[in-house]
Design a protein around this motif. Sequence first.
Motif, PDB file in Angstrom:
ATOM      1  N   PHE A 161       2.348   4.607  -0.772  1.00 24.18           N
ATOM      2  CA  PHE A 161       1.465   3.564  -0.036  1.00 24.18           C
ATOM      3  C   PHE A 161       0.400   4.632   0.570  1.00 24.18           C
ATOM      4  CE2 PHE A 161       5.102   4.578   2.813  1.00 24.18           C
ATOM      5  CZ  PHE A 161       4.403   4.836   4.196  1.00 24.18           C
ATOM      6  N   PHE A 162      -0.803   3.896   0.735  1.00 25.28           N
ATOM      7  CA  PHE A 162      -1.793   4.509   1.178  1.00 25.28           C
ATOM      8  C   PHE A 162      -2.804   3.856   2.266  1.00 25.28           C
ATOM      9  CE2 PHE A 162      -1.533   5.144  -3.544  1.00 25.28           C
ATOM     10  CZ  PHE A 162      -0.957   6.513  -3.436  1.00 25.28           C
ATOM     11  N   THR A 163      -3.483   4.678   3.112  1.00 26.93           N
ATOM     12  CA  THR A 163      -4.405   3.904   4.161  1.00 26.93           C
ATOM     13  C   THR A 163      -5.742   4.642   3.669  1.00 26.93           C
ATOM     14  OG1 THR A 163      -4.056   5.344   5.859  1.00 26.93           O
ATOM     15  CG2 THR A 163      -2.911   3.403   5.769  1.00 26.93           C
ATOM     16  N   HIS A 164      -6.865   3.973   4.094  1.00 27.85           N
ATOM     17  CA  HIS A 164      -8.244   4.702   3.582  1.00 27.85           C
ATOM     18  C   HIS A 164      -9.279   4.124   4.646  1.00 27.85           C
ATOM     19  CE1 HIS A 164     -10.172   0.958   1.703  1.00 27.85           C
ATOM     20  NE2 HIS A 164      -8.747   0.776   1.462  1.00 27.85           N
ATOM     21  N   GLY A 165     -10.306   4.647   4.709  1.00 28.55           N
ATOM     22  CA  GLY A 165     -11.508   4.372   5.425  1.00 28.55           C
ATOM     23  C   GLY A 165     -12.687   3.654   4.832  1.00 28.55           C
ATOM     24  N   GLY A 166     -12.533   3.379   3.375  1.00 26.71           N
ATOM     25  CA  GLY A 166     -13.495   2.964   2.455  1.00 26.71           C
ATOM     26  C   GLY A 166     -13.521   3.373   1.088  1.00 26.71           C
ATOM     27  N   GLY A 167     -12.642   4.315   0.928  1.00 26.95           N
ATOM     28  CA  GLY A 167     -12.815   5.092  -0.499  1.00 26.95           C
ATOM     29  C   GLY A 167     -11.756   4.666  -1.157  1.00 26.95           C
ATOM     30  N   GLY A 168     -11.062   3.338  -0.757  1.00 27.34           N
ATOM     31  CA  GLY A 168      -9.582   3.169  -1.888  1.00 27.34           C
ATOM     32  C   GLY A 168      -8.754   4.066  -2.266  1.00 27.34           C
ATOM     33  N   VAL A 169      -8.130   4.136  -3.088  1.00 30.54           N
ATOM     34  CA  VAL A 169      -7.074   4.962  -3.869  1.00 30.54           C
ATOM     35  C   VAL A 169      -7.809   6.263  -4.252  1.00 30.54           C
ATOM     36  CG1 VAL A 169      -6.970   3.988  -6.034  1.00 30.54           C
ATOM     37  CG2 VAL A 169      -4.937   4.905  -5.036  1.00 30.54           C
ATOM     38  N   SER A 192      -6.718  -0.726   4.052  1.00 30.83           N
ATOM     39  CA  SER A 192      -7.886  -0.082   4.712  1.00 30.83           C
ATOM     40  C   SER A 192      -7.145   0.197   6.141  1.00 30.83           C
ATOM     41  CB  SER A 192      -8.938  -1.097   5.040  1.00 30.83           C
ATOM     42  OG  SER A 192      -8.661  -2.193   5.463  1.00 30.83           O
ATOM     43  N   GLY A 193      -7.951   1.306   6.676  1.00 31.77           N
ATOM     44  CA  GLY A 193      -7.526   1.596   8.026  1.00 31.77           C
ATOM     45  C   GLY A 193      -7.431   0.635   8.928  1.00 31.77           C
ATOM     46  N   SER A 194      -8.568  -0.187   8.855  1.00 37.44           N
ATOM     47  CA  SER A 194      -8.723  -1.401   9.747  1.00 37.44           C
ATOM     48  C   SER A 194      -7.973  -2.382   9.970  1.00 37.44           C
ATOM     49  CB  SER A 194     -10.171  -1.855   9.694  1.00 37.44           C
ATOM     50  OG  SER A 194     -10.486  -2.491   8.323  1.00 37.44           O
TER      51      SER A 194
END
Length: 212
Positions: A161-169, A192-194
Amino acid sequence: MKRRDFLKQSAFALAGLAMLSLGCGSDKTAKADAPQPEVKQSTNEGASQAMNNNGKKILVAYFSWSGNTKAVAEEIHKQVGGDIVEIVPATPYSENYSVTVAKAKTEQEAGARPAISTKIADFEQYDTIYLGYPNWWGSMPMPVATFIDTYKMSGKKVAPFFTHGGGGVQRCMSDLEARAQGANVTDYLCLSGSSAKNSQGEITSWVKKTQN
């Protein structure tokens, strides 16, 4: 989520943008050496019983800098039971955003393997590993690579599982598959982080898929 926290996550995912401005300077705000993180067992009796009935031993392992991935990991742990442990670098990253962004890029470009203080006495006992981290420069933070090299995933089910700030996977999944040789890697969860702290429904749906 506050705008400041969202901005912290955003730049890590923009690996391909040349115009990204990185801060420079010494890591003066780094914390002292991190204590050894503890492997914690589930306090959710229902989830623990479900794990026992399934006959599988579960570990949720995660790396988190801003707290977003930690929130997702704790929700997964709440739902699946088992044990949970944080992947902690022996020398913590700075709390200064620009310094950490620059260091993360340098480590990735060098293929670094930063030492981690995370110790797991009997990793072989686990059948399923829920492994989570944020998208840093399009891939995994290098302490996660250290964790994968240290604790071999061959023969285990790995649910990423991943989190991101707009870049996706981006390369988070492909780089994991390349490093975790011999593992049975499930479909991933990417948030997304948000939304990381308010995604219980998405997490539940994904967890059910990983248990098939």
